[in-house]
Design a protein around this motif. Structure first.
Motif, PDB file in Angstrom:
ATOM      1  N   THR A  30      35.062 -35.356  79.073  1.00 24.26           N
ATOM      2  CA  THR A  30      35.331 -34.819  80.400  1.00 24.26           C
ATOM      3  C   THR A  30      33.997 -34.513  81.053  1.00 24.26           C
ATOM      4  O   THR A  30      33.226 -33.703  80.564  1.00 24.26           O
ATOM      5  CB  THR A  30      36.180 -33.537  80.327  1.00 24.26           C
ATOM      6  OG1 THR A  30      35.511 -32.611  79.490  1.00 24.26           O
ATOM      7  CG2 THR A  30      37.559 -33.826  79.776  1.00 24.26           C
ATOM      8  N   PHE A  48      35.470 -29.358  92.091  1.00 21.72           N
ATOM      9  CA  PHE A  48      36.611 -28.590  91.601  1.00 21.72           C
ATOM     10  C   PHE A  48      37.854 -29.470  91.696  1.00 21.72           C
ATOM     11  O   PHE A  48      38.664 -29.309  92.613  1.00 21.72           O
ATOM     12  CB  PHE A  48      36.788 -27.308  92.426  1.00 21.72           C
ATOM     13  CG  PHE A  48      35.559 -26.450  92.450  1.00 21.72           C
ATOM     14  CD1 PHE A  48      35.301 -25.565  91.421  1.00 21.72           C
ATOM     15  CD2 PHE A  48      34.654 -26.537  93.488  1.00 21.72           C
ATOM     16  CE1 PHE A  48      34.176 -24.769  91.438  1.00 21.72           C
ATOM     17  CE2 PHE A  48      33.515 -25.749  93.510  1.00 21.72           C
ATOM     18  CZ  PHE A  48      33.275 -24.868  92.481  1.00 21.72           C
ATOM     19  N   PRO A  49      38.011 -30.439  90.774  1.00 25.10           N
ATOM     20  CA  PRO A  49      39.097 -31.418  90.901  1.00 25.10           C
ATOM     21  C   PRO A  49      40.499 -30.811  90.882  1.00 25.10           C
ATOM     22  O   PRO A  49      41.412 -31.365  91.475  1.00 25.10           O
ATOM     23  CB  PRO A  49      38.886 -32.356  89.719  1.00 25.10           C
ATOM     24  CG  PRO A  49      37.938 -31.688  88.807  1.00 25.10           C
ATOM     25  CD  PRO A  49      37.209 -30.645  89.586  1.00 25.10           C
ATOM     26  N   LYS A  50      40.693 -29.684  90.239  1.00 28.28           N
ATOM     27  CA  LYS A  50      42.018 -29.066  90.204  1.00 28.28           C
ATOM     28  C   LYS A  50      42.288 -28.253  91.463  1.00 28.28           C
ATOM     29  O   LYS A  50      43.385 -27.756  91.654  1.00 28.28           O
ATOM     30  CB  LYS A  50      42.151 -28.165  88.973  1.00 28.28           C
ATOM     31  CG  LYS A  50      42.139 -28.935  87.680  1.00 28.28           C
ATOM     32  CD  LYS A  50      42.298 -27.993  86.513  1.00 28.28           C
ATOM     33  CE  LYS A  50      42.268 -28.765  85.201  1.00 28.28           C
ATOM     34  NZ  LYS A  50      42.375 -27.862  84.053  1.00 28.28           N
ATOM     35  N   GLY A  51      41.286 -28.100  92.310  1.00 30.51           N
ATOM     36  CA  GLY A  51      41.450 -27.337  93.533  1.00 30.51           C
ATOM     37  C   GLY A  51      41.325 -25.844  93.337  1.00 30.51           C
ATOM     38  O   GLY A  51      41.652 -25.070  94.227  1.00 30.51           O
ATOM     39  N   ASP A  52      40.842 -25.420  92.177  1.00 24.72           N
ATOM     40  CA  ASP A  52      40.656 -23.994  91.910  1.00 24.72           C
ATOM     41  C   ASP A  52      39.224 -23.612  92.264  1.00 24.72           C
ATOM     42  O   ASP A  52      38.320 -23.728  91.441  1.00 24.72           O
ATOM     43  CB  ASP A  52      40.933 -23.666  90.444  1.00 24.72           C
ATOM     44  CG  ASP A  52      42.367 -23.937  90.056  1.00 24.72           C
ATOM     45  OD1 ASP A  52      43.230 -23.842  90.942  1.00 24.72           O
ATOM     46  OD2 ASP A  52      42.618 -24.246  88.878  1.00 24.72           O
ATOM     47  N   SER A  83      47.757 -20.586  98.919  1.00 31.16           N
ATOM     48  CA  SER A  83      47.263 -21.888  99.374  1.00 31.16           C
ATOM     49  C   SER A  83      46.308 -21.715 100.552  1.00 31.16           C
ATOM     50  O   SER A  83      45.288 -22.409 100.639  1.00 31.16           O
ATOM     51  CB  SER A  83      48.419 -22.805  99.752  1.00 31.16           C
ATOM     52  OG  SER A  83      49.121 -22.287 100.859  1.00 31.16           O
ATOM     53  N   ASN A  86      43.093 -20.427  99.172  1.00 29.49           N
ATOM     54  CA  ASN A  86      42.340 -21.477  98.490  1.00 29.49           C
ATOM     55  C   ASN A  86      41.601 -22.358  99.503  1.00 29.49           C
ATOM     56  O   ASN A  86      40.485 -22.802  99.243  1.00 29.49           O
ATOM     57  CB  ASN A  86      43.266 -22.320  97.612  1.00 29.49           C
ATOM     58  CG  ASN A  86      42.497 -23.027  96.538  1.00 29.49           C
ATOM     59  OD1 ASN A  86      41.594 -22.458  95.934  1.00 29.49           O
ATOM     60  ND2 ASN A  86      42.838 -24.281  96.307  1.00 29.49           N
TER      61      ASN A  86
END
Length: 128
Positions: A30, A48-52, A83, A86
């Protein structure tokens, strides 16, 4: 007069433990992306690929708003806003990156328009 033999590097395929490594399935590596510097080229969504996105400083409610941390209804309302929060965190990450880049390109005596154009080239999102 004769030189001592120079030890040679052992290749992985001829190493005695190489058969153990070949029997085990290869694990996917990874790769965690990092921002490139001095010019940022990696978009925040790739960092931040997971959007976190990082949450930053979180303060407790005090005074008249202290009920928000204990009221189940208000906690649910805050959860529904996650959301939107974020999206604000993503904007904050872009802002942090832009400020850090600006510090590297701003030099005394340089025209403000040149600095702003360099900054815009890095910050403006491509058209879909």
């Amino acid at each position: 007069e004769t030189a001592a033999p120079v030890p040679m590097a052992v290749e992985a395929s001829s190493a005695p433990d190489a058969t153990k490594d070949q029997e085990q399935p290869a694990k996917k590596a990874t790769l965690v992306k990092e921002q490139t510097w001095p010019e940022p080229t990696v978009p925040p969504m790739d960092l931040f690929p997971k959007g976190d996105f990082p949450k930053g400083q979180i303060c407790e409610y005090i005074g008249m708003n202290a009920y928000r941390s204990s009221s189940a209804e208000m906690r649910e309302s805050d959860r529904q806003m996650s959301s939107i929060l974020n999206e604000h965190r993503e904007a904050a990450e872009v802002h942090r990156t832009a400020r850090k880049y600006l510090r590297t390109i701003a030099q005394p005596g340089e025209l403000m328009i040149d600095i702003v154009e360099k900054l815009e080239d890095k910050v403006v999102a491509p058209s879909p």
